[in-house]
Design an enzyme around this catalytic site. Structure first.
Site, PDB file in Angstrom:
ATOM      1  N   ASP A 186      -7.658  -1.532  -1.048  1.00 50.67           N
ATOM      2  CA  ASP A 186      -8.576  -2.478  -0.404  1.00 50.67           C
ATOM      3  C   ASP A 186      -9.990  -2.003  -0.716  1.00 50.67           C
ATOM      4  O   ASP A 186     -10.331  -0.838  -0.447  1.00 50.67           O
ATOM      5  CB  ASP A 186      -8.379  -2.497   1.113  1.00 50.67           C
ATOM      6  CG  ASP A 186      -7.033  -3.070   1.527  1.00 50.67           C
ATOM      7  OD1 ASP A 186      -6.397  -3.762   0.715  1.00 50.67           O
ATOM      8  OD2 ASP A 186      -6.629  -2.826   2.680  1.00 50.67           O
ATOM      9  N   GLU A 189      -6.390 -12.267   0.751  1.00 52.61           N
ATOM     10  CA  GLU A 189      -7.343 -11.234   1.139  1.00 52.61           C
ATOM     11  C   GLU A 189      -8.248 -10.899  -0.041  1.00 52.61           C
ATOM     12  O   GLU A 189      -7.781 -10.324  -1.045  1.00 52.61           O
ATOM     13  CB  GLU A 189      -6.616  -9.970   1.605  1.00 52.61           C
ATOM     14  CG  GLU A 189      -5.765 -10.185   2.847  1.00 52.61           C
ATOM     15  CD  GLU A 189      -4.961  -8.948   3.251  1.00 52.61           C
ATOM     16  OE1 GLU A 189      -4.366  -8.976   4.344  1.00 52.61           O
ATOM     17  OE2 GLU A 189      -4.924  -7.963   2.480  1.00 52.61           O
ATOM     18  N   HIS A 244      -8.007  -7.139  -1.404  1.00 48.01           N
ATOM     19  CA  HIS A 244      -6.698  -6.514  -1.645  1.00 48.01           C
ATOM     20  C   HIS A 244      -6.273  -6.694  -3.100  1.00 48.01           C
ATOM     21  O   HIS A 244      -6.102  -7.827  -3.574  1.00 48.01           O
ATOM     22  CB  HIS A 244      -5.687  -7.178  -0.694  1.00 48.01           C
ATOM     23  CG  HIS A 244      -4.286  -6.675  -0.795  1.00 48.01           C
ATOM     24  ND1 HIS A 244      -3.630  -6.070   0.254  1.00 48.01           N
ATOM     25  CD2 HIS A 244      -3.373  -6.720  -1.798  1.00 48.01           C
ATOM     26  CE1 HIS A 244      -2.405  -5.759  -0.094  1.00 48.01           C
ATOM     27  NE2 HIS A 244      -2.229  -6.139  -1.351  1.00 48.01           N
ATOM     28  N   HIS A 274       0.824  -1.211   0.000  1.00 46.17           N
ATOM     29  CA  HIS A 274       0.000   0.000   0.000  1.00 46.17           C
ATOM     30  C   HIS A 274       0.859   1.261   0.000  1.00 46.17           C
ATOM     31  O   HIS A 274       0.453   2.294  -0.550  1.00 46.17           O
ATOM     32  CB  HIS A 274      -0.904   0.029   1.232  1.00 46.17           C
ATOM     33  CG  HIS A 274      -2.123  -0.839   1.135  1.00 46.17           C
ATOM     34  ND1 HIS A 274      -3.293  -0.413   0.558  1.00 46.17           N
ATOM     35  CD2 HIS A 274      -2.348  -2.107   1.556  1.00 46.17           C
ATOM     36  CE1 HIS A 274      -4.200  -1.377   0.637  1.00 46.17           C
ATOM     37  NE2 HIS A 274      -3.651  -2.422   1.239  1.00 46.17           N
TER      38      HIS A 274
END
Length: 266
Positions: free
Chosen positions: A156, A238, A241, A149
């Site tokens: 996200d 995830e 993500h 990130h």
């Protein structure tokens, strides 16, 4: 009297000398700004819904995260443009993207690390990591000292069906429900049902976990397919993500704050 005056004059001279040689007070260092190539997502696509969780107390830390000063999604321009393309397609089908987190400053990642090392702080365990021993957060890959990130091309996000009412605010201290509980029991979210909530530290968050079936699995695959078509790659652990490739800054971890001033005019 002469002796007293001489002593006073000497003392005054000493004060003047000390003042002359004392260093000037240190000036506060200006905050770093985002380099060219970063933009506010809203300037590229104002229709994408932003629910920037880390500016609130509804996080696995139970507090606002360091570096998140305003609820603004900042991304590299190619990533923002790709989300815009995805959003145009989704709007035609009655859906919208909703982002939870975008660019993340290194100081926020450092905050995660400090929290993970404090094994006594488990205030939000009941929601975000009910089945995970906090001492294993590093070994199990839930927390790391660097995050993609911070390079600016990772986001996200989730999907919601339009029209949708806003998600109600989290009230600190309210009872917690496991992030993998049925949708009607976990913290309410106006998104479609993905099988777990956002930031759920559990293997059920793996995008293709075989226990996730039916509409929940279809929703995950719809999100993944939509973003893959515009150049994003999903992190298999995830479902929320995604990283846009190729990354504009593949080797740089930035630390400017999440603040509109960081991308003023962009």
């Amino acid at each position: 009297m002469r002796t007293v005056l001489r002593a006073l004059a000497t003392a005054a001279a000493a004060v003047l000398v000390a003042t002359a040689v004392s260093p000037a007070p240190a000036q506060a260092r200006p905050e770093p700004k985002a380099p060219e190539g970063f933009v506010a997502l809203r300037s590229v696509d104002p229709t994408i819904i932003q629910e920037m969780r880390y500016t609130t107390a509804h996080t696995f830390l139970g507090e606002r995260v360091d570096g998140y000063r305003q609820p603004v999604c900042i991304l590299t321009r190619p990533a923002a443009r790709a989300l815009h393309l995805a959003q145009k397609r989704l709007l035609r089908q009655g859906y919208s993207l909703k982002v939870y987190d975008c660019y993340r400053p290194q100081r926020a990642v450092d905050h995660f690390v400090r929290w993970a090392k404090d094994l006594d702080d488990q205030a939000m365990k009941g929601e975000f990591y009910p089945l995970v021993d906090k001492s294993r957060l590093f070994d199990d890959g839930y927390i790391a000292e660097k995050s993609g990130h911070s390079r600016g091309s990772t986001v996200d996000l989730t999907l919601l069906r339009l029209p949708a009412l806003p998600t109600r605010p989290y009230r600190p201290g309210e009872p917690l429900a496991p992030c993998f509980a049925p949708k009607g029991e976990r913290f309410p979210d106006n998104s479609v049902d993905m099988g777990t909530g956002y930031d759920c530290f559990d293997t059920l968050s793996h995008t293709d976990d075989p226990r996730i079936q039916g509409a929940q699995r279809a929703n995950r695959q719809f999100l993944k397919r939509t973003l893959t078509d515009v150049g994003f790659v999903n992190l298999p652990e995830e479902w929320w993500h995604f990283t846009h490739r190729p990354e504009l800054f593949p080797d740089t971890y930035f630390d400017f704050p999440v603040d509109r001033r960081s991308v003023a005019g962009r």
